[in-house]
Design a protein around this motif. Structure first.
Motif, PDB file in Angstrom:
ATOM      1  N   THR A  79       0.678  -1.265  -0.070  1.00 49.88           N
ATOM      2  CA  THR A  79       0.170  -0.159  -0.072  1.00 49.88           C
ATOM      3  C   THR A  79       0.826   1.128   0.071  1.00 49.88           C
ATOM      4  O   THR A  79       1.895   1.410   0.819  1.00 49.88           O
ATOM      5  N   LEU A  80       0.373   2.032  -0.742  1.00 48.91           N
ATOM      6  CA  LEU A  80       1.074   3.753  -0.865  1.00 48.91           C
ATOM      7  C   LEU A  80       2.438   3.419  -1.033  1.00 48.91           C
ATOM      8  O   LEU A  80       3.491   4.035  -0.723  1.00 48.91           O
TER       9      LEU A  80
ATOM     10  N   PRO B  83       6.216   1.553 -11.542  1.00 46.89           N
ATOM     11  CA  PRO B  83       6.667   2.918 -12.175  1.00 46.89           C
ATOM     12  C   PRO B  83       5.761   4.002 -11.785  1.00 46.89           C
ATOM     13  O   PRO B  83       6.204   5.125 -11.507  1.00 46.89           O
ATOM     14  N   PHE B  84       4.461   3.906 -11.538  1.00 49.73           N
ATOM     15  CA  PHE B  84       3.479   4.918 -10.956  1.00 49.73           C
ATOM     16  C   PHE B  84       3.235   4.784  -9.308  1.00 49.73           C
ATOM     17  O   PHE B  84       2.257   5.625  -8.984  1.00 49.73           O
ATOM     18  N   GLY B  85       3.868   3.909  -8.827  1.00 48.82           N
ATOM     19  CA  GLY B  85       3.591   3.555  -7.439  1.00 48.82           C
ATOM     20  C   GLY B  85       2.107   2.996  -7.211  1.00 48.82           C
ATOM     21  O   GLY B  85       1.622   2.169  -8.288  1.00 48.82           O
ATOM     22  N   THR B  86       1.820   2.574  -6.115  1.00 52.40           N
ATOM     23  CA  THR B  86       0.616   2.002  -5.756  1.00 52.40           C
ATOM     24  C   THR B  86      -0.475   2.883  -4.825  1.00 52.40           C
ATOM     25  O   THR B  86      -0.135   3.956  -4.018  1.00 52.40           O
ATOM     26  N   ASP B  87      -1.781   2.479  -4.872  1.00 53.86           N
ATOM     27  CA  ASP B  87      -2.642   3.221  -4.213  1.00 53.86           C
ATOM     28  C   ASP B  87      -2.938   2.860  -2.581  1.00 53.86           C
ATOM     29  O   ASP B  87      -2.151   1.920  -2.287  1.00 53.86           O
TER      30      ASP B  87
ATOM     31  N   LEU C 247      -8.658  10.083  -9.752  1.00 58.48           N
ATOM     32  CA  LEU C 247      -8.536  11.545  -9.229  1.00 58.48           C
ATOM     33  C   LEU C 247      -8.937  11.659  -7.955  1.00 58.48           C
ATOM     34  O   LEU C 247      -8.607  12.509  -6.993  1.00 58.48           O
ATOM     35  N   ALA C 248     -10.335  11.488  -7.920  1.00 63.28           N
ATOM     36  CA  ALA C 248     -11.288  11.564  -6.842  1.00 63.28           C
ATOM     37  C   ALA C 248     -10.607  10.863  -5.495  1.00 63.28           C
ATOM     38  O   ALA C 248     -10.516  11.070  -4.252  1.00 63.28           O
TER      39      ALA C 248
ATOM     40  N   TYR D  38      -4.914  11.992  -0.515  1.00 69.38           N
ATOM     41  CA  TYR D  38      -3.692  11.379  -0.576  1.00 69.38           C
ATOM     42  C   TYR D  38      -2.644  12.354  -0.823  1.00 69.38           C
ATOM     43  O   TYR D  38      -1.673  11.978  -1.337  1.00 69.38           O
ATOM     44  N   LEU D  39      -3.136  13.251  -1.298  1.00 72.30           N
ATOM     45  CA  LEU D  39      -1.976  14.126  -2.272  1.00 72.30           C
ATOM     46  C   LEU D  39      -0.727  14.657  -1.670  1.00 72.30           C
ATOM     47  O   LEU D  39       0.248  14.824  -2.032  1.00 72.30           O
TER      48      LEU D  39
END
Length: 291
Positions: A64-65, A73-77, A248-249, A254-255
């Motif tokens: 996570t995160l 490459p773009f990370g994880t959520d 995006l929402a 988590y910005l």
């Protein structure tokens, strides 16, 4: 004594550079880059597993995160899902909504514009007053209103965006019909007794398709942007669908902690809108004879 005549030099040989400049202007770097981006997005939409083989729905609480790395490459959520896979698979949803909404709007606007422009009189007046009323509202507000009436979801968002875009296409087609129907060859066809619908399809319709294609290229980008906005507001596809606006929402909260969750979907949506706009403006410039 006879003086030899100087050798004649062709004027174009003195300035070879302008030819190279003219060739480069015919297909500038910005248009080439936009075309490459759209080609890549089309590949992502057609065969996303070829670009991102990982499952975009796979949850892994052990990852996570995660920040962007070679593995991700773009990370994880927040649920450990690979952002790169979700962004790539999300191209199919965003492009499908953008293309589908634009196609429906073009066909509907073309039909309304042809009927209003060719019929004239009360029919034209009624259609144009209705279109003027619809154009008074912003397209996004109109889409939100339609979604509120018919319900949320991907298909309903597509229909809502199409309905909001119809007046713009109908007005363009109607103006083109009014110009073409007063031309000499259309008048000659009427004098010769050609039926109205034959004249409409054979002489008037072909001259309205060109501007409509250019306008629809620009409209695809705005439709994708409207789709992302509606999904961001929670009116589009529902979780866990990998749609750019929905991502995006989800990444909004988590910005500060994990900026990559919302940044990369936003970058892809922005690149798509910019690329379609650049390509549409190039087509318009070619049709106007400015290049």
């Amino acid at each position: 004594m006879t003086v030899p005549a100087p050798e004649l030099i062709h004027p174009t040989s003195l300035h070879p550079a302008p030819q190279t400049v003219r060739r480069s202007r015919r297909f500038p770097a910005g248009v080439a880059l936009a075309t490459c981006i759209l080609a890549f997005l089309a590949l992502c939409a057609i065969s996303p597993t070829l670009i991102a083989p990982q499952d975009p729905y796979k949850i892994s609480l052990l990852h996570t995160l995660r920040a962007p790395s070679l593995e991700f490459p773009f990370g994880t959520d927040q649920l450990g899902r690979d952002i790169f896979s979700r962004v790539v698979h999300g191209a199919s949803y965003s492009l499908a909504i953008g293309l589908g909404a634009t196609l429906i709007a073009v066909i509907s606007g073309l039909s309304i514009g042809l009927v209003a422009g060719s019929a004239g009189g009360v029919v034209d007046l009624a259609f144009m007053r209705l279109i003027d009323v619809l154009l008074a509202f912003p397209a996004l507000f109109m889409s939100m209103t339609v979604v509120a009436l018919i319900g949320t979801g991907g298909v309903n968002v597509l229909i809502a965006i199409a309905i909001a875009e119809i007046p713009r296409y109908a007005r363009i087609v109607r103006s083109q019909v009014l110009i073409v129907r007063t031309s000499g060859y259309v008048e000659a066809a009427r004098i010769l007794g050609q039926r109205r619908w034959v004249t409409l399809l054979r002489h008037i319709l072909p001259h309205t398709v060109g501007p409509l294609i250019i306008l629809s290229t620009l409209g695809i980008g705005s439709a994708i942007l409207s789709s992302a906005a509606l999904s961001y507001l929670g009116l589009g596809p529902k979780p866990p669908t990998p749609e750019w606006g929905l991502m995006l929402a989800e990444g909004q909260g988590y910005l500060r902690k994990a900026w990559w969750i919302g940044v990369f979907p936003g970058v892809f949506a922005t690149l798509t809108v910019i690329s379609t706009t650049v390509l549409g403006r190039r087509l318009k410039a070619l049709s106007d004879g400015r290049v």
